[in-house]
Write an enzyme that holds these catalytic residues in place. Structure first.
Site, PDB file in Angstrom:
ATOM      1  N   LYS A  96       0.826  -1.203   0.000  1.00 39.69           N
ATOM      2  CA  LYS A  96       0.000   0.000   0.000  1.00 39.69           C
ATOM      3  C   LYS A  96       0.867   1.263   0.000  1.00 39.69           C
ATOM      4  O   LYS A  96       1.923   1.297   0.650  1.00 39.69           O
ATOM      5  CB  LYS A  96      -0.910  -0.028   1.226  1.00 39.69           C
ATOM      6  CG  LYS A  96      -1.900   1.125   1.321  1.00 39.69           C
ATOM      7  CD  LYS A  96      -2.808   0.928   2.532  1.00 39.69           C
ATOM      8  CE  LYS A  96      -3.773   2.090   2.702  1.00 39.69           C
ATOM      9  NZ  LYS A  96      -4.659   1.897   3.875  1.00 39.69           N
ATOM     10  N   SER A 170      -9.098   2.999   2.864  1.00 39.04           N
ATOM     11  CA  SER A 170      -8.041   3.546   2.047  1.00 39.04           C
ATOM     12  C   SER A 170      -7.177   2.495   1.356  1.00 39.04           C
ATOM     13  O   SER A 170      -6.341   2.824   0.520  1.00 39.04           O
ATOM     14  CB  SER A 170      -7.143   4.458   2.903  1.00 39.04           C
ATOM     15  OG  SER A 170      -6.564   3.717   3.977  1.00 39.04           O
ATOM     16  N   SER A 194     -10.218   1.062   6.954  1.00 38.32           N
ATOM     17  CA  SER A 194      -9.489   1.202   5.694  1.00 38.32           C
ATOM     18  C   SER A 194      -9.050  -0.101   5.074  1.00 38.32           C
ATOM     19  O   SER A 194      -8.716  -0.149   3.889  1.00 38.32           O
ATOM     20  CB  SER A 194      -8.258   2.101   5.904  1.00 38.32           C
ATOM     21  OG  SER A 194      -8.652   3.429   6.143  1.00 38.32           O
TER      22      SER A 194
END
Length: 486
Positions: A96, A170, A194
């Protein structure tokens, strides 16, 4: 068809076969020497190049560096980590873009950090590499924070189930990469959902582990219990494998806890059903889309076929929404408040709102939030004296339009902030309990819906065991990966 065309067709078939395998299957091949890390990098790279133009999940790619690492890895016959749980044996992984990978950029989806090239990997990535993982790309994220993966640096990531929809966030790029076969495993992190929200929106599995289970980077507040790092995968078994590769008591993370004696993959291999499960459509807190609630209710009933008692109830989590909003705002302001002084004109309006909220929080509000958090934790521990799991929808609404910044209402009720619709995940964050999202069905429009399962404090092992059994009963994991659908 000539011999060259035959070779190309054979290579394409082999590539597709590899990317459609589970991480557990591919790691098994690596350990036996039936496939090399370099072959896997090449297979993943080919898949990425084929589907990226449609989804935009992995905008930061470093295939050459991954190939160099794969070639060097193949020569390491006696790697010091090879015998420990979670050994990935040279498996390529996606990371990520909130995590640092040495030599690569970490943008946080912000133009302020668009050229932010880092020298060192963070502790999460270092642990993954020491466990035999090879980073090969970084996944798209919202700007700084949020649950719709779009930003001014790389644009929006599109949901492979319906390209007009969001992947959530996210960790949206990671979830999308997994769903489409671009990666076998991917890192995620979770503050208010997230990791779990994009797992639900993309039809994959995302685990928010217990606080301290996975070491975090030095850019975070070391004593904060809200933000955790965790694994994302296409199924629960792969998620357990990745948790074994990440679990580590890193000396520079003061909350990190030792790796357990029993590997998490054993939770899947020797799974046993829970005795008593509670389901709640809304945790007694706010509105949830009726279709989502019904899909998840039916999904939770899958436990009943195993002899498990399933009842509709939940602990008292009252006050959790306001408490989390307060504590999250303080955290965001602490981490990113300086941006309003140096680069305010380049910060998204939602982040400005969140930072300013944190900066204006009163001492009384913080004290109240901490009292609520303490009460909720004790409510949960009492609840788990009589129940093994708490189940609820992961997200209040199905995947919404990708060009909508965030949902503004549920069932006609207007929402007051850009994270109100995330309460099912962020209130659970307050408890510190491990929570996992697994696919449990699709809406009438064919959009995936995730069921959130919450386990006892530090109960990651039993949570994975139960999640695996329900996943197997529902049979939805077999649909992964998919190609993007228009």
């Amino acid at each position: 068809m000539n011999s060259q065309q035959n070779d190309i067709a054979s290579q394409a078939s082999s590539t597709n076969e590899l990317v459609e395998m589970t991480a557990t299957e591919v790691v098994g091949l690596l350990k036996k020497g039936d496939v090399t890390p370099l072959e896997l990098v090449d297979a993943a790279a080919a898949r990425i190049e084929a589907v990226e133009p449609q989804i935009n999940a992995l905008p930061i790619r470093f295939f050459d560096e991954a190939r160099d690492a794969a070639k060097a890895f193949a020569a390491q016959k006696d790697h010091p980590g090879a015998g420990r749980p979670g050994w990935l044996a040279g498996l390529p992984v996606a990371v990520k873009d909130y995590n640092d990978v040495a030599g690569q950029i970490t943008t946080y989806g912000s133009p302020i950090f668009a050229e932010n090239r880092v020298e060192e990997s963070d502790y999460t990535v270092v642990t993954l590499e020491e466990s035999g993982g090879i980073p090969m790309a970084k996944s798209n994220v919202p700007e700084i924070a949020g649950a719709n993966t779009f930003n001014p640096v790389f644009g929006a990531t599109r949901n492979p189930w319906d390209l007009t929809r969001t992947v959530g966030g996210s960790s949206g790029g990671s979830a999308c990469a997994l769903a489409t076969g671009e990666a076998w495993l991917a890192t995620g992190n979770d503050l208010g959902g997230s990791l779990r929200i994009p797992a639900s929106y993309c039809g994959i599995v995302g685990l928010r582990p217990s606080v301290g289970r996975v070491p975090r980077g030095k850019g975070l507040l070391p004593f904060d219990p809200l933000w955790v790092e965790g694994p994302m995968a296409r199924n629960v078994a792969d998620c357990a494998l990745m948790l074994d590769s990440l679990a580590h008591a890193h000396p520079r993370d003061p909350l990190a806890i030792p790796r357990p004696e029993k590997p998490f993959v054993q939770a899947v291999k020797n799974a046993s059903p829970p005795k008593r499960v509670a389901y709640s459509p809304d945790l007694g807190l706010s509105l949830v889309d009726p279709e989502v609630a019904e899909i998840c209710r039916k999904g939770a009933q899958g436990f009943a076929d195993m002899g498990t008692t399933v009842e509709e109830t939940c602990p008292d989590l009252g006050g959790g929404i306001d408490a989390f909003q307060t504590l999250r705002a303080v955290l965001v302001a602490t981490l990113r408040g300086d941006l309003l002084e140096t680069d305010r004109e380049r910060v998204a309006p939602e982040i400005i709102w969140n930072i300013e909220k944190g900066q204006n929080i009163t001492a009384d509000e913080v004290l109240s939030a901490e009292r609520v958090r303490a009460r909720i934790f004790h409510e949960m521990t009492r609840f788990f004296e009589t129940h093994d799991l708490l189940a609820c929808p992961t997200v209040t609404v199905p995947p919404y339009k990708v060009d909508q910044r965030f949902p503004t209402e549920i069932g006609g009720q207007t929402l007051t902030s850009y994270i109100d619709w995330m309460f099912l995940t962020f209130v659970i964050t307050l408890t510190g309990c491990p929570a996992i999202s697994i696919p449990c069905g699709t809406t009438k429009d064919g959009l995936p819906v995730g069921l959130q399962l919450i386990g006892k404090p530090r109960g990651d092992f039993d949570l994975l065991s139960s999640a695996h059994l329900l996943e197997d009963a529902l049979g939805l994991a077999k649909q992964m990966p998919i190609l993007p659908r228009s």
